[in-house]
Design a protein around this motif. Structure first.
Motif, PDB file in Angstrom:
ATOM      1  N   ASN A 188       1.011  -1.192  -0.073  1.00 19.60           N
ATOM      2  CA  ASN A 188      -0.109   0.101  -0.007  1.00 19.60           C
ATOM      3  C   ASN A 188       0.995   1.170  -0.058  1.00 19.60           C
ATOM      4  O   ASN A 188       0.552   2.321  -0.573  1.00 19.60           O
ATOM      5  N   SER A 189       1.882   1.247   0.873  1.00 19.02           N
ATOM      6  CA  SER A 189       2.936   2.454   0.957  1.00 19.02           C
ATOM      7  C   SER A 189       3.736   2.811  -0.282  1.00 19.02           C
ATOM      8  O   SER A 189       3.706   3.881  -0.828  1.00 19.02           O
ATOM      9  N   LEU A 190       4.323   1.618  -0.713  1.00 18.76           N
ATOM     10  CA  LEU A 190       5.343   1.707  -1.759  1.00 18.76           C
ATOM     11  C   LEU A 190       5.090   0.696  -2.988  1.00 18.76           C
ATOM     12  O   LEU A 190       5.810   1.070  -3.957  1.00 18.76           O
ATOM     13  N   GLN A 191       3.934   0.234  -3.245  1.00 23.66           N
ATOM     14  CA  GLN A 191       3.507  -0.593  -4.425  1.00 23.66           C
ATOM     15  C   GLN A 191       4.545  -1.559  -4.656  1.00 23.66           C
ATOM     16  O   GLN A 191       4.656  -2.147  -5.825  1.00 23.66           O
ATOM     17  N   LEU A 192       5.227  -1.904  -3.809  1.00 19.48           N
ATOM     18  CA  LEU A 192       6.063  -3.159  -3.937  1.00 19.48           C
ATOM     19  C   LEU A 192       5.179  -4.752  -3.441  1.00 19.48           C
ATOM     20  O   LEU A 192       4.793  -4.611  -2.350  1.00 19.48           O
ATOM     21  N   ALA A 201      13.435 -11.560  -8.423  1.00 18.88           N
ATOM     22  CA  ALA A 201      11.976 -11.499  -8.811  1.00 18.88           C
ATOM     23  C   ALA A 201      11.876 -10.018  -9.173  1.00 18.88           C
ATOM     24  O   ALA A 201      12.682  -9.322  -8.945  1.00 18.88           O
ATOM     25  N   GLU A 202      10.968  -9.855 -10.168  1.00 15.21           N
ATOM     26  CA  GLU A 202      10.479  -8.619 -10.669  1.00 15.21           C
ATOM     27  C   GLU A 202       9.087  -8.474 -11.067  1.00 15.21           C
ATOM     28  O   GLU A 202       8.497  -9.381 -11.026  1.00 15.21           O
ATOM     29  N   HIS A 203       8.543  -7.130 -11.021  1.00 14.21           N
ATOM     30  CA  HIS A 203       7.526  -6.767 -11.633  1.00 14.21           C
ATOM     31  C   HIS A 203       7.181  -5.307 -11.999  1.00 14.21           C
ATOM     32  O   HIS A 203       8.174  -4.655 -11.649  1.00 14.21           O
ATOM     33  N   SER A 204       6.166  -5.019 -12.400  1.00 12.90           N
ATOM     34  CA  SER A 204       6.097  -3.477 -13.154  1.00 12.90           C
ATOM     35  C   SER A 204       5.320  -2.558 -12.116  1.00 12.90           C
ATOM     36  O   SER A 204       4.702  -3.205 -11.375  1.00 12.90           O
ATOM     37  N   ILE A 205       5.614  -1.316 -11.927  1.00  6.50           N
ATOM     38  CA  ILE A 205       4.772  -0.595 -11.129  1.00  6.50           C
ATOM     39  C   ILE A 205       4.380   0.752 -12.306  1.00  6.50           C
ATOM     40  O   ILE A 205       4.996   1.040 -12.899  1.00  6.50           O
ATOM     41  N   ALA A 241      10.527  -3.030 -10.898  1.00  4.24           N
ATOM     42  CA  ALA A 241      10.807  -3.093  -9.474  1.00  4.24           C
ATOM     43  C   ALA A 241      11.596  -4.478  -9.262  1.00  4.24           C
ATOM     44  O   ALA A 241      10.960  -5.753  -9.794  1.00  4.24           O
ATOM     45  N   SER A 242      12.761  -4.572  -8.835  1.00  2.00           N
ATOM     46  CA  SER A 242      13.353  -6.021  -8.792  1.00  2.00           C
ATOM     47  C   SER A 242      13.890  -6.068  -7.542  1.00  2.00           C
ATOM     48  O   SER A 242      14.110  -5.449  -6.505  1.00  2.00           O
ATOM     49  N   TYR A 243      13.950  -7.475  -7.065  1.00  3.01           N
ATOM     50  CA  TYR A 243      14.257  -7.957  -5.642  1.00  3.01           C
ATOM     51  C   TYR A 243      15.437  -9.022  -5.842  1.00  3.01           C
ATOM     52  O   TYR A 243      15.227  -9.995  -6.725  1.00  3.01           O
ATOM     53  N   VAL A 244      16.266  -8.985  -5.120  1.00  2.00           N
ATOM     54  CA  VAL A 244      17.413  -9.764  -5.387  1.00  2.00           C
ATOM     55  C   VAL A 244      17.862 -10.161  -3.794  1.00  2.00           C
ATOM     56  O   VAL A 244      17.920  -9.250  -3.119  1.00  2.00           O
ATOM     57  N   VAL A 268      16.439  -4.390  -2.844  1.00  2.00           N
ATOM     58  CA  VAL A 268      15.210  -3.814  -3.720  1.00  2.00           C
ATOM     59  C   VAL A 268      15.720  -2.596  -4.323  1.00  2.00           C
ATOM     60  O   VAL A 268      16.072  -1.651  -3.684  1.00  2.00           O
ATOM     61  N   ALA A 269      15.035  -2.405  -5.331  1.00  2.00           N
ATOM     62  CA  ALA A 269      15.380  -1.119  -6.561  1.00  2.00           C
ATOM     63  C   ALA A 269      14.383  -1.057  -7.485  1.00  2.00           C
ATOM     64  O   ALA A 269      13.726  -2.137  -7.880  1.00  2.00           O
ATOM     65  N   ILE A 270      14.034   0.023  -7.804  1.00  2.00           N
ATOM     66  CA  ILE A 270      13.248   0.495  -8.959  1.00  2.00           C
ATOM     67  C   ILE A 270      13.989   1.205  -9.662  1.00  2.00           C
ATOM     68  O   ILE A 270      14.903   1.926  -9.474  1.00  2.00           O
TER      69      ILE A 270
END
Length: 798
Positions: free
Chosen positions: A620-624, A731-735, A744-747, A765-767
């Motif tokens: 909700n706060s960061l769209q992650l 993992a990754e997804h779009s925002i 958005a990428s998660y390693v 975590v980074a975008i």
């Protein structure tokens, strides 16, 4: 001069007719009369500005659309305009074959000739001749005796016969003859009979069907009550000879305001035909209103033979051509005739519609007629092309029933009675304050604002965004017994524009939500009343729920008897969702603008917040959308951080903790890709990465090789470490959407120090708008913890 104390010294009463055994009072009319519209003649001559030919043409066409088969179109000898209008109708072929046009002429030979000339070539025409017969006209206006009056009528009837026969022989026009003993209602009844008998004899060819002679009996001036006119007509019908060869026509004026009643009673007395105007136009107070008469019959289940299915279109033409308004209270046609302002009337109408809907459903199932029976509405406005919007209108005198009806009609919401009372006060306050009628828009807008209903423009401070209702057996139940289930509410709500996760439980969805609000926001309310209904009947049907909330008292009795309460309404395709929205609608009214406590997540012992709630808060706060392993890892981090604060952590602190733990900063700074180059090595099939990066705020140049950009980045990092890192999960997804979309990428990085110790994993975590750059930044963010551990290991060996 003031009104006389004794008006009998100035005004004579009418002379009642001695009519033994009168029949009309016991009769009932079940068929319509022949209608003749005289709008284009009698109505036109009463206008300050008579109609133009163009206006008369439009009016004529409207009369045809309404179904009139007899139309008095003009007094052709009076003006060239009228004469030319009649000729135009004939020569342009605008008169249907089944329509009789009627023209008026006085008893003067030259004018009769001009009148017959006007209709030459018409298929069907009625020549209407008149002369005044009452004592005042005989003695004062014309200075004629009774004998002179009879001779005048006879002589000119013979002229009409001669001229019409000549015209018929030459042009083929079919003629009928109408004679009016003008001022009939003021003429001695026996003398009126004498004149008409002489006219009939002079015409000499009264027959059956279309050959009947028409005797028009005008109340040129209305001088007595309707029953007197009916007596005069019945007396005439009884005593005129060859009644079967005669059409008795009425022409009532409205000087006493009773022309409609006079016409209706005179029809019972034996009349066959009525002359009048639409909406009662005519000399002085006007002619009888044909619309009123026709629709009176219609409401008695008798089709009048004329059609006003689009009455507003008729009103528009009549008012434009006559340049006269239709009074707002005019029967059937006025702007306010289907309108109730009174509260008691509105309540009765609302209940009437509800009862009729149920009754009609039953009658339809049983194959019966669905009769109209609504208080204060003798006719269904829809039959006249009107809608129900104006049936109930609201001012300071209106009641809750009318307001509830408008809400039901325009929002589809059938408010409970107590809610009607509550909202009625809201509307009354506005009406009193603004001192004007409340429009439908005023009322629906007030409803939306009061109950935060109808979209984002009316949202309150608390807004339901998503929820899940789960169930579990109530504590204390035995496994072999049927036990009540507890409901658990897990949901996301917007609190003053910020998304928050709350959880609560109760014996149902509403009590579970109230428990969550009590736990997380210190809002302590209880449901006193709940009701629901469906909106619509097909697959798009929705549920509407209504909730009354009261402050939670010391016991049930105190809670139920609370003098303070707040109502709410919710609509949703799901019945649980509509109830939850109704609760928040009422809660928004209850909290007003009071300060709400800072929402915190409880993650300690016996925590009410779980791993999924923490992940939802970050979403909700960061769209992650955190991968499940990262959710578990971060939940442990949160629990450790909250130990010193009673196991609770605020949303702001939660977000801050996440950023610090995983090097997540949306703005460029501590972890950034300044520039990079990725080369594909043909010989080995691997990738070479080189570039300038910022790691933990420091500018670093890195170079490495791997099977892809991330493994190459890891190899570059390893070159500067004594230990070794490897990628464990990615993992990754779009925002976002469109041109604003980001990756958005998660390693997850696994680190193993020199000699195999220490070992741990960490996340980054980074975008970034570029998906490769977001992955590289996530790797760099994850290496921050690795860099710190490696630095500590080196220091230990120095």
């Amino acid at each position: 001069m003031p009104m006389l104390a004794d008006p009998s010294i100035k005004y004579k009463p009418y002379t009642p007719l001695d009519l033994p055994n009168r029949q009309w009072p016991s009769k009932v009319n079940r068929s319509p009369p022949i209608w003749l519209s005289t709008d284009l003649r009698d109505g036109n001559q009463a206008l300050a500005n008579p109609m133009t030919v163009a206006q008369k043409s439009i009016f004529f066409d409207t009369l045809l659309k309404c179904g009139f088969k007899e139309i008095e179109v003009a007094y052709p000898a009076a003006s060239d305009t009228d004469f030319n209008f009649v000729r135009g109708l004939i020569e342009q072929g605008r008169i249907p074959d089944d329509v009789w046009i009627q023209v008026l002429t006085p008893a003067r030979e030259d004018l009769i000739k001009r009148t017959v000339d006007a209709v030459a070539g018409a298929k069907k025409a009625i020549i209407h001749m008149y002369n005044a017969c009452c004592p005042t006209f005989r003695q004062v206006v014309f200075h004629n005796s009774k004998e002179d009056t009879v001779k005048l009528a006879v002589k000119h009837t013979e002229i009409v016969r001669k001229l019409t026969e000549e015209c018929a022989a030459k042009y083929g026009t079919q003629f009928r003859y109408q004679y009016s003993p003008e001022t009939f209602s003021q003429t001695e009844p026996e003398f009126a009979l004498e004149v008409c008998e002489a006219v009939k004899k002079a015409w000499g060819k009264a027959g059956l069907g279309d050959e009947r002679i028409i005797f028009n009996l005008p109340a040129t001036v209305e001088i007595g009550p309707p029953n007197h006119y009916a007596d005069l007509v019945e007396h005439f019908c009884r005593h005129i000879s060859e009644r079967e060869k005669i059409i008795i026509s009425l022409h009532p004026h409205n000087d006493r305001g009773t022309s409609v009643a006079a016409a209706e009673l005179a029809i019972l007395a034996g009349a066959d035909r009525v002359e009048g105007c639409l909406f009662g136009n005519g000399e002085r107070t006007g002619n009888v209103d044909l619309v009123n008469l026709a629709l009176n019959l219609y409401t008695q289940g008798v089709h009048p033979g004329v059609d006003f299915s689009d009455i507003q279109a008729v009103i528009d033409v009549v008012t434009a051509c006559n340049d006269l308004p239709v009074h707002p209270r005019h029967p059937y046609a006025g702007e306010l005739v289907f309108t109730a302002f009174s509260g008691s009337h509105q309540d009765a109408i609302k209940k009437g519609f509800e009862a009729q809907r149920i009754r009609h459903q039953q009658e339809e199932r049983e194959g019966k007629n669905k009769y109209w029976d609504i208080p204060y509405l003798p006719i269904d406005p829809a039959d006249l092309g009107c809608n129900y919007e104006a049936v109930i209108r609201v001012n300071a005198q209106s009641g809750k029933g009318g307001i509830a009806y408008l809400v039901q009609q325009h929002l589809g919401l059938d408010m409970p009675r107590k809610m009607q009372i509550s909202f009625y006060q809201v509307v009354q306050d506005i009406a009193d304050r603004e001192a004007r009628e409340m429009t439908v828009e005023d009322i629906t807008t007030a409803f939306r604002k009061t109950y935060h209903f109808g979209g984002s423009a009316y949202e309150g401070r608390l807004v339901l965004k998503s929820y899940r209702i789960s169930s579990e057996p109530a504590p204390g139940g035995l496994t072999d017994e049927s036990v009540d289930e507890r409901r658990q509410f897990d949901g996301t709500i917007s609190v003053d524009g910020v998304l928050r996760v709350i959880r609560g439980d109760g014996n149902g969805p509403l009590s579970a939500l109230l428990d969550a609000l009590r736990t997380h926001l210190d809002i302590d309310l209880s449901v006193r009343e709940y009701s629901e209904h469906t909106i619509g009947t097909d697959q798009n049907a929705k549920a509407a729920s209504y909730v009354e909330l009261v402050p939670q008292g010391a016991d049930v009795k105190e809670t139920r008897q609370s003098a303070e309460s707040w109502w709410g309404v919710g609509v949703d395709s799901d019945i649980a969702g509509s109830g939850l929205r109704a609760v928040l609608s009422a809660v928004n009214s209850a909290i007003g603008d009071r300060q709400l406590p800072e929402l915190k997540l409880s993650v300690g012992f016996n925590a009410t917040t779980g791993q999924a709630d923490v992940a939802t808060a970050i979403l909700n706060s960061l769209q992650l959308e955190l991968p499940r392993r990262l959710q578990a890892s971060f939940f442990e981090v949160v629990q450790r951080a909250a130990r010193d604060h009673g196991g609770e952590i605020s949303y702001d602190d939660l977000v801050r903790l996440f950023r610090e733990s995983y090097g997540y900063y949306e703005e460029e700074g501590r972890f950034a890709v300044k520039s990079f180059k990725l080369e594909h090595l043909t010989d080995s099939g691997r990738s070479r990465l080189s570039g300038n990066f910022i790691i933990n705020g420091k500018a670093v140049a890195l170079e490495g090789e791997g099977s892809g950009p991330l493994s190459a980045a890891v190899e570059a990092v390893n070159r500067g470490l004594d230990g070794k890192v490897s990628i464990r999960e990615y993992a990754e997804h779009s925002i976002g959407e469109g041109s604003d979309v980001k990756a958005a990428s998660y390693v997850e990085i696994a680190y193993e120090g020199p000699g195999g110790s220490p070992k741990f994993t960490t996340w980054g975590v980074a975008i970034d708008q570029d998906i490769t750059a977001s992955g590289l930044k996530a790797v760099l963010a994850a290496t921050r913890a690795v860099e710190n551990a490696d630095r500590a290991e080196k220091a230990a060996h120095q």
